[in-house]
Motif scaffolding. Structure first.
Motif, mmCIF file in Angstrom:
data_model
loop_
_atom_site.group_PDB
_atom_site.id
_atom_site.type_symbol
_atom_site.label_atom_id
_atom_site.label_comp_id
_atom_site.label_asym_id
_atom_site.label_seq_id
_atom_site.Cartn_x
_atom_site.Cartn_y
_atom_site.Cartn_z
ATOM 1 N N ALA A 1 0.831 -1.207 0.000
ATOM 2 C CA ALA A 1 0.000 0.000 0.000
ATOM 3 C C ALA A 1 0.863 1.253 0.000
ATOM 4 O O ALA A 1 0.559 2.235 -0.683
ATOM 5 N N LEU A 2 1.976 1.218 0.761
ATOM 6 C CA LEU A 2 2.872 2.368 0.824
ATOM 7 C C LEU A 2 3.496 2.652 -0.542
ATOM 8 O O LEU A 2 3.572 3.813 -0.975
ATOM 9 N N VAL A 3 3.940 1.600 -1.227
ATOM 10 C CA VAL A 3 4.514 1.761 -2.573
ATOM 11 C C VAL A 3 3.470 2.331 -3.535
ATOM 12 O O VAL A 3 3.770 3.200 -4.355
ATOM 13 N N CYS A 4 2.234 1.850 -3.421
ATOM 14 C CA CYS A 4 1.154 2.342 -4.279
ATOM 15 C C CYS A 4 0.908 3.832 -4.062
ATOM 16 O O CYS A 4 0.715 4.590 -5.024
ATOM 17 N N ILE A 5 0.907 4.262 -2.817
ATOM 18 C CA ILE A 5 0.669 5.679 -2.500
ATOM 19 C C ILE A 5 1.813 6.542 -3.030
ATOM 20 O O ILE A 5 1.591 7.625 -3.591
ATOM 21 N N ILE A 6 3.045 6.056 -2.860
ATOM 22 C CA ILE A 6 4.202 6.795 -3.378
ATOM 23 C C ILE A 6 4.096 6.950 -4.892
ATOM 24 O O ILE A 6 4.389 8.011 -5.451
ATOM 25 N N PHE A 7 3.641 5.888 -5.577
ATOM 26 C CA PHE A 7 3.489 5.972 -7.028
ATOM 27 C C PHE A 7 2.409 6.975 -7.408
ATOM 28 O O PHE A 7 2.577 7.749 -8.359
ATOM 29 N N ILE A 8 1.263 6.977 -6.703
ATOM 30 C CA ILE A 8 0.184 7.911 -7.009
ATOM 31 C C ILE A 8 0.674 9.346 -6.901
ATOM 32 O O ILE A 8 0.345 10.204 -7.735
ATOM 33 N N VAL A 9 1.489 9.634 -5.889
ATOM 34 C CA VAL A 9 1.995 10.996 -5.681
ATOM 35 C C VAL A 9 3.043 11.370 -6.716
ATOM 36 O O VAL A 9 3.017 12.482 -7.268
ATOM 37 N N THR A 10 3.943 10.454 -7.018
ATOM 38 C CA THR A 10 5.057 10.780 -7.916
ATOM 39 C C THR A 10 4.718 10.434 -9.370
ATOM 40 O O THR A 10 4.424 11.318 -10.166
ATOM 41 N N GLY A 11 4.730 9.157 -9.705
ATOM 42 C CA GLY A 11 4.492 8.749 -11.088
ATOM 43 C C GLY A 11 3.115 9.096 -11.589
ATOM 44 O O GLY A 11 2.950 9.579 -12.714
#
Length: 309
Positions: A217-227
Motif C-alpha cells: 500500500a505504501l509503494v502504491c501511495i508513493i506511485f500515485i503521488v510521484t508517477g
C-alpha cells in the motif's frame, strides 16, 4: 529520437501513468480500505510540494512572481479550490463507488460541459460539430451506466453522480486557469494550485490519522503521488513543446485504455460490450473537438471548393 517521436513518447507516457494511478487507487479503496479523502489530501499536498520544488530549481524567479500580484493569487486560489481540488476529489470518489475505467472515461465528458458553458455565455446555439458531440456524450453515458438496459442502472447512483462530477470539474479545471497559463509556465500553475488545494483540504482529509499501511500500500501511495501525479503532469506538459494541443488531447485516450486493461486483467473488473461502445462514443468527443471547425460546415466547404483561384 526526433522531436515528433519525443512528443508522442511524452504525450502517451503521461496518460498511461494517469491510467496506472486510477487502477492503483481502485486497488487501495477495494483491497486496502484506504479512505478516499486521505488519498486525495496526500496526493494534492505532496505532489504539489514536489512540483513547486521542481520549479524552484528550474526557474525560482518565475515561481514566486505568480504570488506578487493579488489578482494572480485570486486566480490561483480559484483554480486550486474550484478546479484542481474538485477534479481530484470527484475522480477518486467516482473510482470508489464505481471503478477506474468508468471514472476515467467519464472525465472525458469535460468538453460537453465546456460546450454548454460557452453556448450559455454567448447565448448562441452550439456549432454542428458540438451538437454531434453532445449526442455522442449522452448516448455514450447511457450505455456506460445502463449497459444498454432501458430499465436498469448497472452503476450505483453515487458512482454516476461522482462520475458526471468528474466531467464538470474537468471543465472548470480547463477553463479557470486560462489567464494564468498565458502568463506563467503550466508547471508553476499546476504545482501551486495542487499545493494550495492540498493545504485547504488537509483539515478535511484527516492527514494526521494515518491508516494502517503495509509495504504494498505504501509503494502504491508513493506511485500515485510521484508517477501518477507529478511525472504524469510533467510528461504531458512536456509533450506540448513538440505536438499540438489537439494531438496531445487525442493521445490522452491512453489513460482510460490503460485503466481498463489493468482493471480487467489485475482487479478482475467486468467490462461489457455496451460499456466499451459507450466509452468509445464519449472518447470520440475529444477526437471531434480536435477536427477543423469548418469540417462539418458544408456550405463553407462548398464555397471554398468552388471559389475562383
Amino acid at each position: 529520437m526526433s522531436d515528433k517521436q519525443k512528443g508522442f513518447f511524452y504525450a502517451i507516457t503521461g496518460p498511461v501513468l494517469w491510467g496506472f494511478s486510477g487502477s492503483i487507487a481502485q486497488y487501495l479503496f477495494t483491497q486496502e480500505s484506504i479512505p478516499t479523502h486521505w488519498i486525495v489530501g496526500i496526493r494534492l499536498l505532496f505532489a504539489g510540494l514536489l512540483l513547486v520544488i521542481w520549479c524552484y530549481f528550474v526557474d525560482s524567479k518565475e515561481l514566486f512572481a505568480i504570488l506578487k500580484k493579488p489578482r494572480y493569487i485570486v486566480q490561483l486560489l480559484a483554480f486550486g479550490l474550484l478546479g484542481m481540488l474538485p477534479a481530484q476529489y470527484t475522480y477518486f470518489m467516482a473510482i470508489k463507488y464505481g471503478n477506474a475505467p468508468t471514472a476515467t472515461v467519464l472525465q472525458f465528458l469535460g468538453p460537453l460541459f465546456i460546450i454548454i458553458y460557452i453556448s450559455l455565455r454567448k447565448l448562441q446555439l452550439p456549432r454542428r460539430i458540438d451538437m454531434i458531440s453532445i449526442v455522442l456524450a449522452l448516448l455514450g453515458t447511457f450505455l456506460l451506466v445502463t449497459h444498454g438496459h432501458l430499465n436498469k442502472l448497472m452503476l450505483s447512483p453515487a458512482a454516476i453522480l461522482w462520475g458526471v462530477g468528474t466531467g464538470i470539474s474537468q471543465a472548470s479545471y480547463t477553463l479557470l486557469p486560462r489567464g494564468l497559463l498565458k502568463r506563467f509556465d503550466a508547471r508553476i500553475v499546476t504545482g501551486w494550485s495542487m499545493l494550495l488545494g492540498g493545504i485547504v483540504f488537509a483539515p478535511f482529509a484527516n492527514l494526521g490519522q494515518v491508516p494502517q499501511l503495509n509495504l504494498k500500500a505504501l509503494v502504491c501511495i508513493i506511485f500515485i503521488v510521484t508517477g501518477g501525479t507529478m511525472f504524469s503532469y510533467l510528461f504531458y506538459l512536456q509533450s506540448l513543446n513538440f505536438l499540438t494541443p489537439s494531438t496531445t488531447g487525442m493521445l490522452s485516450a491512453f489513460e482510460p485504455l490503460t485503466a481498463t486493461i489493468l482493471s480487467v486483467t489485475i482487479l478482475n473488473t467486468k467490462i461489457s460490450g455496451a460499456e466499451l461502445i459507450g466509452a468509445l462514443l464519449i472518447l470520440g468527443i475529444t477526437f471531434l473537438q480536435a477536427l477543423p471547425p469548418n469540417l462539418f460546415n458544408l456550405k463553407s466547404r462548398y464555397k471554398k471548393a468552388h471559389s475562383p483561384d
